[in-house]
Motif scaffolding. Sequence first.
Motif, PDB file in Angstrom:
ATOM      1  N   ALA A 166      -0.153 -21.061  -0.826  1.00  0.00           N
ATOM      2  CA  ALA A 166      -1.472 -20.441  -0.944  1.00  0.00           C
ATOM      3  C   ALA A 166      -1.327 -18.924  -1.041  1.00  0.00           C
ATOM      4  CB  ALA A 166      -2.346 -20.803   0.243  1.00  0.00           C
ATOM      5  N   ASP A 167      -2.219 -18.333  -1.805  1.00  0.00           N
ATOM      6  CA  ASP A 167      -2.312 -16.888  -1.946  1.00  0.00           C
ATOM      7  C   ASP A 167      -3.643 -16.479  -1.326  1.00  0.00           C
ATOM      8  OD1 ASP A 167      -1.587 -14.310  -2.917  1.00  0.00           O
ATOM      9  OD2 ASP A 167      -3.021 -14.579  -4.552  1.00  0.00           O
ATOM     10  N   TYR A 168      -3.647 -15.443  -0.479  1.00  0.00           N
ATOM     11  CA  TYR A 168      -4.880 -15.074   0.203  1.00  0.00           C
ATOM     12  C   TYR A 168      -5.076 -13.564   0.227  1.00  0.00           C
ATOM     13  CZ  TYR A 168      -1.734 -14.323   4.194  1.00  0.00           C
ATOM     14  OH  TYR A 168      -0.727 -13.909   5.015  1.00  0.00           O
ATOM     15  N   LEU A 169      -6.329 -13.193   0.405  1.00  0.00           N
ATOM     16  CA  LEU A 169      -6.745 -11.805   0.559  1.00  0.00           C
ATOM     17  C   LEU A 169      -8.002 -11.829   1.419  1.00  0.00           C
ATOM     18  CD1 LEU A 169      -6.667  -8.759  -0.226  1.00  0.00           C
ATOM     19  CD2 LEU A 169      -8.034  -9.369  -2.202  1.00  0.00           C
ATOM     20  N   PHE A 170      -7.950 -11.198   2.602  1.00  0.00           N
ATOM     21  CA  PHE A 170      -9.132 -11.154   3.447  1.00  0.00           C
ATOM     22  C   PHE A 170      -9.129  -9.893   4.297  1.00  0.00           C
ATOM     23  CE2 PHE A 170      -6.083 -13.258   6.163  1.00  0.00           C
ATOM     24  CZ  PHE A 170      -6.356 -12.780   7.434  1.00  0.00           C
ATOM     25  N   THR A 171     -10.284  -9.576   4.851  1.00  0.00           N
ATOM     26  CA  THR A 171     -10.452  -8.410   5.711  1.00  0.00           C
ATOM     27  C   THR A 171     -10.895  -8.868   7.094  1.00  0.00           C
ATOM     28  OG1 THR A 171     -11.116  -7.105   3.805  1.00  0.00           O
ATOM     29  CG2 THR A 171     -11.634  -6.202   5.959  1.00  0.00           C
ATOM     30  N   HIS A 172     -10.215  -8.363   8.130  1.00  0.00           N
ATOM     31  CA  HIS A 172     -10.556  -8.686   9.509  1.00  0.00           C
ATOM     32  C   HIS A 172     -10.395  -7.428  10.349  1.00  0.00           C
ATOM     33  CE1 HIS A 172     -11.037 -11.002  13.135  1.00  0.00           C
ATOM     34  NE2 HIS A 172      -9.890 -10.541  13.604  1.00  0.00           N
ATOM     35  N   GLU A 173     -11.459  -7.047  11.047  1.00  0.00           N
ATOM     36  CA  GLU A 173     -11.480  -5.874  11.916  1.00  0.00           C
ATOM     37  C   GLU A 173     -10.977  -4.626  11.194  1.00  0.00           C
ATOM     38  OE1 GLU A 173      -9.429  -6.789  15.527  1.00  0.00           O
ATOM     39  OE2 GLU A 173     -10.946  -8.237  16.156  1.00  0.00           O
ATOM     40  N   ASN A 174     -11.505  -4.390  10.004  1.00  0.00           N
ATOM     41  CA  ASN A 174     -11.234  -3.195   9.208  1.00  0.00           C
ATOM     42  C   ASN A 174      -9.787  -3.100   8.709  1.00  0.00           C
ATOM     43  OD1 ASN A 174     -12.707  -1.225   7.974  1.00  0.00           O
ATOM     44  ND2 ASN A 174     -12.206   0.344   9.476  1.00  0.00           N
ATOM     45  N   VAL A 175      -9.076  -4.238   8.679  1.00  0.00           N
ATOM     46  CA  VAL A 175      -7.720  -4.296   8.141  1.00  0.00           C
ATOM     47  C   VAL A 175      -7.708  -5.345   7.036  1.00  0.00           C
ATOM     48  CG1 VAL A 175      -5.297  -4.784   8.649  1.00  0.00           C
ATOM     49  CG2 VAL A 175      -6.697  -3.605  10.325  1.00  0.00           C
ATOM     50  N   ASN A 176      -7.168  -4.965   5.891  1.00  0.00           N
ATOM     51  CA  ASN A 176      -7.086  -5.838   4.731  1.00  0.00           C
ATOM     52  C   ASN A 176      -5.723  -6.544   4.742  1.00  0.00           C
ATOM     53  OD1 ASN A 176      -7.789  -6.997   2.362  1.00  0.00           O
ATOM     54  ND2 ASN A 176      -7.528  -5.182   1.115  1.00  0.00           N
ATOM     55  N   TYR A 177      -5.710  -7.883   4.655  1.00  0.00           N
ATOM     56  CA  TYR A 177      -4.490  -8.677   4.622  1.00  0.00           C
ATOM     57  C   TYR A 177      -4.348  -9.275   3.224  1.00  0.00           C
ATOM     58  CZ  TYR A 177      -4.762  -8.455   9.703  1.00  0.00           C
ATOM     59  OH  TYR A 177      -4.840  -8.031  10.994  1.00  0.00           O
ATOM     60  N   ASP A 178      -3.269  -8.957   2.541  1.00  0.00           N
ATOM     61  CA  ASP A 178      -3.012  -9.452   1.190  1.00  0.00           C
ATOM     62  C   ASP A 178      -1.632 -10.105   1.203  1.00  0.00           C
ATOM     63  OD1 ASP A 178      -2.883  -9.977  -1.491  1.00  0.00           O
ATOM     64  OD2 ASP A 178      -2.731  -7.881  -2.108  1.00  0.00           O
TER      65      ASP A 178
END
Length: 184
Positions: A96-108
């Motif tokens: 899986a490829d993901y991109l999300f934002t949690h608590e003002n941090v972007n995870y790619d």
Amino acid sequence: MKKIFLMLIMALGTVASHAQKLSVNTDVTMLALQTYNLGAEMTIGNRSTLGLSVFGTKNPYFHDNLKIMGVQPEYRYYFGGRPLYHHFVGVSLLAADYLFTHENVNYDGYALGAGLTFGYVFALSDKWAIDAHAGFGFIGTRHKKLHLDHPDLQLNNGSLLRKGFSSCYILPTKIGVTLSYTIW
């Protein structure tokens, strides 16, 4: 991702010439979570099948900044005397490829994993079936963290391995209820 999907479809096509049954399916649990998915499963033996499902979502109603695309091939062995019938155990892979934002941090990043699946197939008619399944396995992730307040600051600290996975977990790899239609 398109190349991987095309290669897996071609691989399933070569096995299809020997297949006795082919079914297409969708996981209604994933649809309820606004994750669109489509799968196919074909018999490759007297009690076994080979399946492939693809899934994806972008900005579902429960998370504004989320994008996931993935593929999950699976081998299943059926204990009911024939494929696509009664109890089964499966071995699946996950990419899986993901991109999300949690608590003002972007995870790619991406996730790779493997797991075991257990389930049961309920026949509704000659063509329609529902299967309930659950599976757990090992999933490794690797991603870049980018703080949104400071876009030039990357937060990668190489917590476990500098060149390996950022984190490894034992998680559910597959949980749901699938609606299947047997084509032939």
